[in-house]
Write a protein that holds these residues in place. Structure first.
Motif, PDB file in Angstrom:
ATOM      1  N   THR A 110       0.810  -1.204   0.000  1.00  0.00           N
ATOM      2  CA  THR A 110       0.000   0.000   0.000  1.00  0.00           C
ATOM      3  C   THR A 110       0.848   1.261   0.000  1.00  0.00           C
ATOM      4  O   THR A 110       1.865   1.339   0.669  1.00  0.00           O
ATOM      5  CB  THR A 110      -0.924   0.034   1.237  1.00  0.00           C
ATOM      6  OG1 THR A 110      -0.116  -0.056   2.405  1.00  0.00           O
ATOM      7  CG2 THR A 110      -1.919  -1.089   1.217  1.00  0.00           C
ATOM      8  N   ASN A 111       0.409   2.217  -0.774  1.00  0.00           N
ATOM      9  CA  ASN A 111       0.993   3.554  -0.806  1.00  0.00           C
ATOM     10  C   ASN A 111       2.453   3.620  -1.235  1.00  0.00           C
ATOM     11  O   ASN A 111       3.097   4.632  -1.044  1.00  0.00           O
ATOM     12  CB  ASN A 111       0.852   4.227   0.570  1.00  0.00           C
ATOM     13  CG  ASN A 111      -0.580   4.433   0.957  1.00  0.00           C
ATOM     14  OD1 ASN A 111      -1.403   4.765   0.121  1.00  0.00           O
ATOM     15  ND2 ASN A 111      -0.890   4.206   2.211  1.00  0.00           N
ATOM     16  N   ILE A 112       3.008   2.553  -1.781  1.00  0.00           N
ATOM     17  CA  ILE A 112       4.422   2.575  -2.159  1.00  0.00           C
ATOM     18  C   ILE A 112       4.666   3.582  -3.277  1.00  0.00           C
ATOM     19  O   ILE A 112       5.706   4.227  -3.310  1.00  0.00           O
ATOM     20  CB  ILE A 112       4.904   1.155  -2.537  1.00  0.00           C
ATOM     21  CG1 ILE A 112       5.022   0.333  -1.268  1.00  0.00           C
ATOM     22  CG2 ILE A 112       6.217   1.199  -3.272  1.00  0.00           C
ATOM     23  CD1 ILE A 112       5.402  -1.093  -1.472  1.00  0.00           C
ATOM     24  N   SER A 113       3.701   3.779  -4.164  1.00  0.00           N
ATOM     25  CA  SER A 113       3.890   4.747  -5.241  1.00  0.00           C
ATOM     26  C   SER A 113       4.071   6.157  -4.673  1.00  0.00           C
ATOM     27  O   SER A 113       4.747   6.989  -5.276  1.00  0.00           O
ATOM     28  CB  SER A 113       2.716   4.713  -6.210  1.00  0.00           C
ATOM     29  OG  SER A 113       1.529   5.093  -5.552  1.00  0.00           O
ATOM     30  N   ASN A 114       3.493   6.437  -3.512  1.00  0.00           N
ATOM     31  CA  ASN A 114       3.677   7.742  -2.875  1.00  0.00           C
ATOM     32  C   ASN A 114       5.120   7.969  -2.456  1.00  0.00           C
ATOM     33  O   ASN A 114       5.574   9.095  -2.343  1.00  0.00           O
ATOM     34  CB  ASN A 114       2.783   7.867  -1.637  1.00  0.00           C
ATOM     35  CG  ASN A 114       1.328   7.954  -2.000  1.00  0.00           C
ATOM     36  OD1 ASN A 114       0.975   8.422  -3.078  1.00  0.00           O
ATOM     37  ND2 ASN A 114       0.474   7.487  -1.125  1.00  0.00           N
ATOM     38  N   ILE A 115       5.844   6.914  -2.203  1.00  0.00           N
ATOM     39  CA  ILE A 115       7.234   7.019  -1.770  1.00  0.00           C
ATOM     40  C   ILE A 115       8.155   7.164  -2.965  1.00  0.00           C
ATOM     41  O   ILE A 115       8.969   8.084  -3.040  1.00  0.00           O
ATOM     42  CB  ILE A 115       7.635   5.779  -0.943  1.00  0.00           C
ATOM     43  CG1 ILE A 115       6.754   5.672   0.308  1.00  0.00           C
ATOM     44  CG2 ILE A 115       9.107   5.831  -0.558  1.00  0.00           C
ATOM     45  CD1 ILE A 115       6.842   4.339   1.004  1.00  0.00           C
ATOM     46  N   THR A 116       8.039   6.247  -3.915  1.00  0.00           N
ATOM     47  CA  THR A 116       9.007   6.158  -5.002  1.00  0.00           C
ATOM     48  C   THR A 116       8.820   7.221  -6.087  1.00  0.00           C
ATOM     49  O   THR A 116       9.678   7.352  -6.945  1.00  0.00           O
ATOM     50  CB  THR A 116       8.977   4.761  -5.648  1.00  0.00           C
ATOM     51  OG1 THR A 116       7.655   4.497  -6.113  1.00  0.00           O
ATOM     52  CG2 THR A 116       9.409   3.702  -4.654  1.00  0.00           C
ATOM     53  N   LYS A 117       7.732   7.963  -6.063  1.00  0.00           N
ATOM     54  CA  LYS A 117       7.538   9.000  -7.086  1.00  0.00           C
ATOM     55  C   LYS A 117       8.468  10.186  -6.854  1.00  0.00           C
ATOM     56  O   LYS A 117       8.659  11.011  -7.724  1.00  0.00           O
ATOM     57  CB  LYS A 117       6.085   9.462  -7.137  1.00  0.00           C
ATOM     58  CG  LYS A 117       5.643  10.292  -5.950  1.00  0.00           C
ATOM     59  CD  LYS A 117       4.205  10.717  -6.071  1.00  0.00           C
ATOM     60  CE  LYS A 117       3.799  11.547  -4.853  1.00  0.00           C
ATOM     61  NZ  LYS A 117       2.409  11.924  -4.902  1.00  0.00           N
ATOM     62  N   ASN A 118       9.066  10.265  -5.680  1.00  0.00           N
ATOM     63  CA  ASN A 118       9.993  11.342  -5.348  1.00  0.00           C
ATOM     64  C   ASN A 118      11.421  10.892  -5.630  1.00  0.00           C
ATOM     65  O   ASN A 118      11.790   9.755  -5.366  1.00  0.00           O
ATOM     66  CB  ASN A 118       9.855  11.706  -3.862  1.00  0.00           C
ATOM     67  CG  ASN A 118       8.458  12.160  -3.534  1.00  0.00           C
ATOM     68  OD1 ASN A 118       8.036  13.217  -3.963  1.00  0.00           O
ATOM     69  ND2 ASN A 118       7.730  11.346  -2.790  1.00  0.00           N
ATOM     70  N   GLY A 119      12.226  11.791  -6.130  1.00  0.00           N
ATOM     71  CA  GLY A 119      13.614  11.457  -6.408  1.00  0.00           C
ATOM     72  C   GLY A 119      14.379  11.104  -5.138  1.00  0.00           C
ATOM     73  O   GLY A 119      14.151  11.688  -4.081  1.00  0.00           O
ATOM     74  N   ASN A 120      15.256  10.138  -5.243  1.00  0.00           N
ATOM     75  CA  ASN A 120      16.121   9.697  -4.150  1.00  0.00           C
ATOM     76  C   ASN A 120      15.353   8.999  -3.027  1.00  0.00           C
ATOM     77  O   ASN A 120      15.827   8.933  -1.895  1.00  0.00           O
ATOM     78  CB  ASN A 120      16.931  10.862  -3.579  1.00  0.00           C
ATOM     79  CG  ASN A 120      18.407  10.609  -3.639  1.00  0.00           C
ATOM     80  OD1 ASN A 120      18.864   9.647  -4.240  1.00  0.00           O
ATOM     81  ND2 ASN A 120      19.168  11.480  -3.013  1.00  0.00           N
ATOM     82  N   CYS A 121      14.152   8.487  -3.300  1.00  0.00           N
ATOM     83  CA  CYS A 121      13.347   7.774  -2.309  1.00  0.00           C
ATOM     84  C   CYS A 121      13.129   6.343  -2.784  1.00  0.00           C
ATOM     85  O   CYS A 121      12.764   6.103  -3.931  1.00  0.00           O
ATOM     86  CB  CYS A 121      12.003   8.465  -2.108  1.00  0.00           C
ATOM     87  SG  CYS A 121      12.169  10.148  -1.483  1.00  0.00           S
ATOM     88  N   PHE A 122      13.341   5.385  -1.874  1.00  0.00           N
ATOM     89  CA  PHE A 122      13.323   3.972  -2.232  1.00  0.00           C
ATOM     90  C   PHE A 122      12.524   3.172  -1.210  1.00  0.00           C
ATOM     91  O   PHE A 122      12.265   3.640  -0.115  1.00  0.00           O
ATOM     92  CB  PHE A 122      14.759   3.425  -2.294  1.00  0.00           C
ATOM     93  CG  PHE A 122      15.664   4.257  -3.148  1.00  0.00           C
ATOM     94  CD1 PHE A 122      15.708   4.073  -4.522  1.00  0.00           C
ATOM     95  CD2 PHE A 122      16.460   5.246  -2.590  1.00  0.00           C
ATOM     96  CE1 PHE A 122      16.540   4.852  -5.316  1.00  0.00           C
ATOM     97  CE2 PHE A 122      17.288   6.026  -3.371  1.00  0.00           C
ATOM     98  CZ  PHE A 122      17.326   5.824  -4.739  1.00  0.00           C
TER      99      PHE A 122
END
Length: 138
Positions: free
Chosen positions: A67-79
């Motif tokens: 859940t909500n992983i796309s909210n994390i990885t859409k930002n640069g330098n976030c994994f």
């Protein structure tokens, strides 16, 4: 996973934490909440993004679910660091990778269940709590 496998992974994590404890810290911040990407940790993460700190730091989330992983990885330098895998080999490789990234982290920010077994001398561990200590105070 059964209890024996969990015990093996806990032992492996402890051993890897000791082995990697001398790795030089890097500009890495690790976040944890359960469920993933929620609670106080999420708001700290979002504020750090708002301030542009992801330009300086690599930010990793420990994800227990999808859940909500796309909210994390859409930002640069976030994994995302998934905490479980379907196969034993992938789980073992992931355990080693996580232990290495944890050893490189300057800061670990958690809200619920995660607490590192070993932290380096120059590592910060921030536990934001979930409000449990004040819920029964009235």
């Amino acid at each position: 996973m059964n209890k024996a496998v969990i015990h093996i992974y806990d032992s492996l994590n402890s051993l890897l934490s000791i082995v990697f404890s001398h790795v030089k810290q890097d500009d890495v911040i690790i976040f944890e909440s359960n469920p993933s990407f929620t609670d106080n940790t999420r708001y700290v993460f979002e504020e750090m993004l708002h301030r542009g700190l992801n330009a300086k730091y690599k930010m990793y989330w420990i994800a227990r679910d999808g859940t909500n992983i796309s909210n994390i990885t859409k930002n640069g330098n976030c994994f995302v660091l998934p905490s479980t895998h379907s196969s034993l080999i992938k789980q073992t490789v992931n355990t080693i990778k996580k232990a290495y990234i944890f050893s490189k982290a300057k800061c670990i920010i958690s809200c619920n269940v995660f607490q590192p077994k070993y932290t380096g001398r120059k590592q910060y561990y921030v536990h934001l709590n979930h409000g449990a200590s004040n819920k029964n105070s009235i």
